[in-house]
Design an enzyme around this catalytic site. Structure first.
Site, PDB file in Angstrom:
ATOM      1  N   HIS A  30       5.487  -2.924  -1.104  1.00 52.82           N
ATOM      2  CA  HIS A  30       7.119  -4.021  -0.525  1.00 52.82           C
ATOM      3  C   HIS A  30       7.789  -4.660  -0.994  1.00 52.82           C
ATOM      4  O   HIS A  30       8.725  -4.776  -0.707  1.00 52.82           O
ATOM      5  CB  HIS A  30       6.494  -4.799   0.347  1.00 52.82           C
ATOM      6  CG  HIS A  30       4.591  -4.524   1.180  1.00 52.82           C
ATOM      7  ND1 HIS A  30       4.375  -5.368   2.039  1.00 52.82           N
ATOM      8  CD2 HIS A  30       5.304  -3.051   1.494  1.00 52.82           C
ATOM      9  CE1 HIS A  30       2.928  -4.055   2.779  1.00 52.82           C
ATOM     10  NE2 HIS A  30       3.882  -3.307   2.611  1.00 52.82           N
ATOM     11  N   CYS A  40      22.661  -3.635  -1.991  1.00 57.34           N
ATOM     12  CA  CYS A  40      23.284  -3.271  -1.370  1.00 57.34           C
ATOM     13  C   CYS A  40      22.668  -2.507  -0.429  1.00 57.34           C
ATOM     14  O   CYS A  40      21.556  -1.571  -0.152  1.00 57.34           O
ATOM     15  CB  CYS A  40      24.377  -2.634  -1.904  1.00 57.34           C
ATOM     16  SG  CYS A  40      25.340  -1.609  -0.817  1.00 57.34           S
ATOM     17  N   GLY A  70      -7.416 -10.804  -0.664  1.00 53.01           N
ATOM     18  CA  GLY A  70      -6.339 -11.951   0.101  1.00 53.01           C
ATOM     19  C   GLY A  70      -4.757 -11.682   0.827  1.00 53.01           C
ATOM     20  O   GLY A  70      -3.997 -11.706   0.378  1.00 53.01           O
ATOM     21  N   THR A  71      -5.805 -10.429   1.311  1.00 49.82           N
ATOM     22  CA  THR A  71      -5.203  -9.602   2.329  1.00 49.82           C
ATOM     23  C   THR A  71      -5.267  -9.324   3.926  1.00 49.82           C
ATOM     24  O   THR A  71      -6.342  -9.026   4.074  1.00 49.82           O
ATOM     25  CB  THR A  71      -4.389  -8.364   2.660  1.00 49.82           C
ATOM     26  OG1 THR A  71      -3.756  -7.722   3.474  1.00 49.82           O
ATOM     27  CG2 THR A  71      -5.684  -7.265   2.298  1.00 49.82           C
ATOM     28  N   SER A  72      -4.525  -9.879   4.760  1.00 54.37           N
ATOM     29  CA  SER A  72      -5.025 -10.254   6.584  1.00 54.37           C
ATOM     30  C   SER A  72      -5.446  -9.007   7.085  1.00 54.37           C
ATOM     31  O   SER A  72      -6.420  -9.167   8.206  1.00 54.37           O
ATOM     32  CB  SER A  72      -4.571 -10.285   7.105  1.00 54.37           C
ATOM     33  OG  SER A  72      -2.906 -10.525   7.135  1.00 54.37           O
ATOM     34  N   PRO A 103     -11.456 -15.922   1.974  1.00 54.96           N
ATOM     35  CA  PRO A 103     -12.288 -17.166   2.787  1.00 54.96           C
ATOM     36  C   PRO A 103     -12.478 -16.083   4.055  1.00 54.96           C
ATOM     37  O   PRO A 103     -13.188 -17.364   4.826  1.00 54.96           O
ATOM     38  CB  PRO A 103     -11.096 -18.333   2.383  1.00 54.96           C
ATOM     39  CG  PRO A 103     -10.100 -18.102   1.669  1.00 54.96           C
ATOM     40  CD  PRO A 103     -10.035 -16.686   1.652  1.00 54.96           C
TER      41      PRO A 103
HETATM   42  C1  BV8 Z   1       6.535   1.278   8.737  1.00 52.31           C
HETATM   43  C2  BV8 Z   1       7.789  -7.757   2.647  1.00 52.31           C
HETATM   44  C3  BV8 Z   1       7.568   3.113   9.508  1.00 52.31           C
HETATM   45  C4  BV8 Z   1       8.989  -8.191   3.550  1.00 52.31           C
HETATM   46  C5  BV8 Z   1       6.020  -7.151   4.126  1.00 52.31           C
HETATM   47  C6  BV8 Z   1       6.422  -1.946  16.208  1.00 52.31           C
HETATM   48  C7  BV8 Z   1       7.924  -2.030  15.214  1.00 52.31           C
HETATM   49  C8  BV8 Z   1       7.873  -1.956  14.295  1.00 52.31           C
HETATM   50  C9  BV8 Z   1       6.941  -1.172  13.012  1.00 52.31           C
HETATM   51  C10 BV8 Z   1       4.974  -1.801  13.484  1.00 52.31           C
HETATM   52  C11 BV8 Z   1       4.919  -1.999  14.903  1.00 52.31           C
HETATM   53  N1  BV8 Z   1       3.936  -2.101  14.590  1.00 52.31           N
HETATM   54  C12 BV8 Z   1       3.464  -1.148  13.802  1.00 52.31           C
HETATM   55  C13 BV8 Z   1       4.125  -1.157  12.881  1.00 52.31           C
HETATM   56  C14 BV8 Z   1       4.246  -1.155  11.523  1.00 52.31           C
HETATM   57  C15 BV8 Z   1       4.111  -1.812  10.663  1.00 52.31           C
HETATM   58  C16 BV8 Z   1       3.074  -3.186  11.069  1.00 52.31           C
HETATM   59  O1  BV8 Z   1       2.035  -3.026  10.228  1.00 52.31           O
HETATM   60  N2  BV8 Z   1       3.192  -3.941  12.114  1.00 52.31           N
HETATM   61  C17 BV8 Z   1       1.921  -5.249  12.064  1.00 52.31           C
HETATM   62  C18 BV8 Z   1       1.996  -6.038  12.488  1.00 52.31           C
HETATM   63  C19 BV8 Z   1       0.933  -4.271  12.872  1.00 52.31           C
HETATM   64  N3  BV8 Z   1       4.100  -1.717   9.343  1.00 52.31           N
HETATM   65  C20 BV8 Z   1       5.728  -1.761   8.967  1.00 52.31           C
HETATM   66  O2  BV8 Z   1       7.014  -2.055   9.637  1.00 52.31           O
HETATM   67  C21 BV8 Z   1       6.321  -0.812   7.590  1.00 52.31           C
HETATM   68  N4  BV8 Z   1       6.316  -0.162   8.245  1.00 52.31           N
HETATM   69  O3  BV8 Z   1       5.788   1.128   9.275  1.00 52.31           O
HETATM   70  O4  BV8 Z   1       7.514   2.409   8.893  1.00 52.31           O
HETATM   71  C22 BV8 Z   1       8.088   3.663   9.102  1.00 52.31           C
HETATM   72  C23 BV8 Z   1       8.214   5.545   8.837  1.00 52.31           C
HETATM   73  C24 BV8 Z   1       9.167   6.314   8.372  1.00 52.31           C
HETATM   74  C25 BV8 Z   1      10.514   6.358   9.078  1.00 52.31           C
HETATM   75  C26 BV8 Z   1      11.189   4.822   9.116  1.00 52.31           C
HETATM   76  C27 BV8 Z   1      10.215   3.974   8.830  1.00 52.31           C
HETATM   77  C28 BV8 Z   1       6.495  -1.509   6.294  1.00 52.31           C
HETATM   78  C29 BV8 Z   1       5.442  -3.165   6.600  1.00 52.31           C
HETATM   79  C30 BV8 Z   1       6.126  -4.396   5.349  1.00 52.31           C
HETATM   80  C31 BV8 Z   1       7.043  -5.347   5.544  1.00 52.31           C
HETATM   81  N5  BV8 Z   1       6.632  -5.980   4.662  1.00 52.31           N
HETATM   82  N6  BV8 Z   1       6.462  -7.646   3.189  1.00 52.31           N
HETATM   83  C32 BV8 Z   1       8.733 -10.254   2.810  1.00 52.31           C
HETATM   84  O5  BV8 Z   1       7.414 -10.075   2.419  1.00 52.31           O
HETATM   85  O6  BV8 Z   1       9.341 -10.995   3.281  1.00 52.31           O
HETATM   86  S1  BV8 Z   1       4.679  -7.604   5.299  1.00 52.31           S
HETATM   87  C33 BV8 Z   1       3.998  -8.991   4.868  1.00 52.31           C
HETATM   88  O7  BV8 Z   1       3.044  -8.758   5.474  1.00 52.31           O
HETATM   89  C34 BV8 Z   1       3.087  -8.378   3.323  1.00 52.31           C
HETATM   90  O8  BV8 Z   1       3.731  -7.688   2.447  1.00 52.31           O
HETATM   91  C35 BV8 Z   1       1.896  -8.584   4.162  1.00 52.31           C
HETATM   92  O9  BV8 Z   1       1.319  -6.658   3.292  1.00 52.31           O
HETATM   93  C36 BV8 Z   1       2.140  -8.309   5.498  1.00 52.31           C
HETATM   94  C37 BV8 Z   1       0.660  -9.011   5.185  1.00 52.31           C
HETATM   95  O10 BV8 Z   1       0.764 -10.181   4.965  1.00 52.31           O
HETATM   96  P1  BV8 Z   1      -0.711 -10.691   3.533  1.00 52.31           P
HETATM   97  O11 BV8 Z   1      -0.251  -9.989   2.290  1.00 52.31           O
HETATM   98  O12 BV8 Z   1      -2.152 -10.112   4.179  1.00 52.31           O
HETATM   99  O13 BV8 Z   1      -0.777 -11.944   3.801  1.00 52.31           O
HETATM  100  P2  BV8 Z   1      -0.756 -13.207   5.324  1.00 52.31           P
HETATM  101  O14 BV8 Z   1      -0.244 -14.571   5.114  1.00 52.31           O
HETATM  102  O15 BV8 Z   1      -0.994 -12.017   6.036  1.00 52.31           O
HETATM  103  O16 BV8 Z   1      -3.573 -13.109   5.110  1.00 52.31           O
HETATM  104  C38 BV8 Z   1      -3.147 -13.747   4.544  1.00 52.31           C
HETATM  105  C39 BV8 Z   1      -5.031 -13.710   3.704  1.00 52.31           C
HETATM  106  O17 BV8 Z   1      -5.288 -14.487   2.074  1.00 52.31           O
HETATM  107  C40 BV8 Z   1      -5.708 -13.501   5.085  1.00 52.31           C
HETATM  108  O18 BV8 Z   1      -6.634 -12.710   5.156  1.00 52.31           O
HETATM  109  C41 BV8 Z   1      -6.056 -15.573   4.591  1.00 52.31           C
HETATM  110  O19 BV8 Z   1      -7.793 -15.665   4.836  1.00 52.31           O
HETATM  111  C42 BV8 Z   1      -6.551 -15.114   2.374  1.00 52.31           C
HETATM  112  N7  BV8 Z   1      -6.334 -15.952   1.800  1.00 52.31           N
HETATM  113  C43 BV8 Z   1      -5.085 -17.451   1.579  1.00 52.31           C
HETATM  114  N8  BV8 Z   1      -6.370 -17.791   1.071  1.00 52.31           N
HETATM  115  C44 BV8 Z   1      -6.559 -17.389  -0.600  1.00 52.31           C
HETATM  116  C45 BV8 Z   1      -7.053 -15.876   0.652  1.00 52.31           C
HETATM  117  N9  BV8 Z   1      -7.281 -14.964  -0.273  1.00 52.31           N
HETATM  118  C46 BV8 Z   1      -8.339 -14.920  -1.898  1.00 52.31           C
HETATM  119  N10 BV8 Z   1      -7.816 -15.855  -2.247  1.00 52.31           N
HETATM  120  C47 BV8 Z   1      -7.163 -17.539  -1.514  1.00 52.31           C
HETATM  121  N11 BV8 Z   1      -6.791 -18.177  -1.839  1.00 52.31           N
END
Ligand code: BV8
Length: 247
Positions: free
Chosen positions: A119, A127, A187-189, A214
């Site tokens: 990502h 740009c 560490g990913t949801s 966790p």
């Molecule tokens: C794509 C960078 C297609 C930016 C991020 C409708 C409209 C548009 C798109 C979609 C849609 N429906 C579905 C999609 C696809 C979409 C998607 O998946 N949506 C989800 C919500 C359903 N995906 C996309 O849009 C991707 N692109 O599909 O493009 C396409 C194809 C061809 C041509 C054009 C287009 C792009 C996805 C990337 C988005 N960018 N980040 C920024 O950071 O600002 S995503 C961002 O959230 C993160 O990078 C990460 O990937 C994501 C989830 O976050 P996590 O890392 O999992 O963190 P989270 O907070 O969720 O969870 C933390 C976890 O850690 C928890 O489980 C917690 O329990 C745990 N934890 C906490 N403490 C600890 C721990 N674990 C261990 N130790 C600890 N101490």
């Protein structure tokens, strides 16, 4: 923490170990997870809206400042024992691929070598029109700053929702998931695609999948090994149990 002998044997015997990390591994470096990164000033915004081309078009100043706030936290942050344990694991493994969804660059700062940033990296700026990386721009107080060559707004070099992931890193990550013997999902949801499919690809080709979190995730029910807890605590103990103390 006690680890199953089967898990330790799988790690020791693996010819290729692949790892996927999410925001949870940086939580112990005081970087709010993605779901939490709409706290304080940004509490009323949905991070998925801010992290999108539509959000940037709607309010480029707000989005630029959200990333500037996150950059300031990343600059102050240090890699934690979870990041460092993965550096040790890479040294012990015959073949090792670290795939991260995080944009904080902490794996690279910790010393990991083979890192795939699916990502992007919020410490880099590009740009918004030419997509070229930009390292210097005139600080004329306009927010977002303008590209020195074409005048378009600058933006963080990250992948927003609805944007394509970088082709080569995604290809390499998919190859690693489909050819590794052990896959750790840390560490990913396990919600955001296409990254969230990687542990399932590993599972379906017969790899041993280990989840470190966790909380339960959509992956939890299907994996053979679940390590419930913080990555910064579990990973150093796991590396020690598999390969002994230190590097
Ligand atoms: C794509 C960078 C297609 C930016 C991020 C409708 C409209 C548009 C798109 C979609 C849609 N429906 C579905 C999609 C696809 C979409 C998607 O998946 N949506 C989800 C919500 C359903 N995906 C996309 O849009 C991707 N692109 O599909 O493009 C396409 C194809 C061809 C041509 C054009 C287009 C792009 C996805 C990337 C988005 N960018 N980040 C920024 O950071 O600002 S995503 C961002 O959230 C993160 O990078 C990460 O990937 C994501 C989830 O976050 P996590 O890392 O999992 O963190 P989270 O907070 O969720 O969870 C933390 C976890 O850690 C928890 O489980 C917690 O329990 C745990 N934890 C906490 N403490 C600890 C721990 N674990 C261990 N130790 C600890 N101490």
């Amino acid at each position: 923490m006690d680890f199953s002998p089967a898990m330790i044997t799988a790690l020791r015997q693996a010819s290729h170990i692949a790892v996927l990390t999410g925001a949870g591994i940086s939580a112990e470096s005081q970087i709010p997870t993605f779901r939490e990164s709409h706290t304080g000033l940004y509490a009323k915004y949905n991070p998925q809206e801010l992290a999108s081309p539509e959000g940037f078009r709607k309010d480029p100043k707000l989005v630029w400042e959200w990333y500037a706030w996150r950059r300031s936290m990343v600059t102050k942050a240090e890699p934690n024992p979870g990041h460092k344990a993965l550096v040790d694991m890479e040294k012990h493994a015959k073949n090792f691929t670290l795939i991260t969804q995080n944009v904080d660059g902490l794996h690279i700062r910790a010393g990991s070598k083979n890192v795939l940033e699916l990502h992007g990296n919020l410490m880099k700026t590009r740009c918004s029109q030419e997509n070229t990386l930009v390292t210097e721009w005139e600080d004329d107080k306009t927010i977002p700053p303008k590209c020195p060559t074409c005048g378009a707004f600058l933006r963080p070099d990250v992948v927003w929702f609805g944007e394509k992931l970088p082709t080569i890193p995604l290809q390499k990550a998919t190859l690693a998931a489909t050819s590794c013997q052990v896959f750790l999902s840390i560490g990913t949801s396990t919600i955001v695609e296409p990254a969230a499919s990687l542990p399932f690809l590993a599972l379906h080709q017969g790899a041993d999948v280990i989840e470190v979190n966790p909380e339960p995730t959509p992956l939890s029910k299907q994996v053979a090994f679940t390590l419930r807890g913080a990555a910064g605590i579990i990973l150093p103990e796991l590396v020690q149990a598999a390969w002994g103390l230190g590097g």
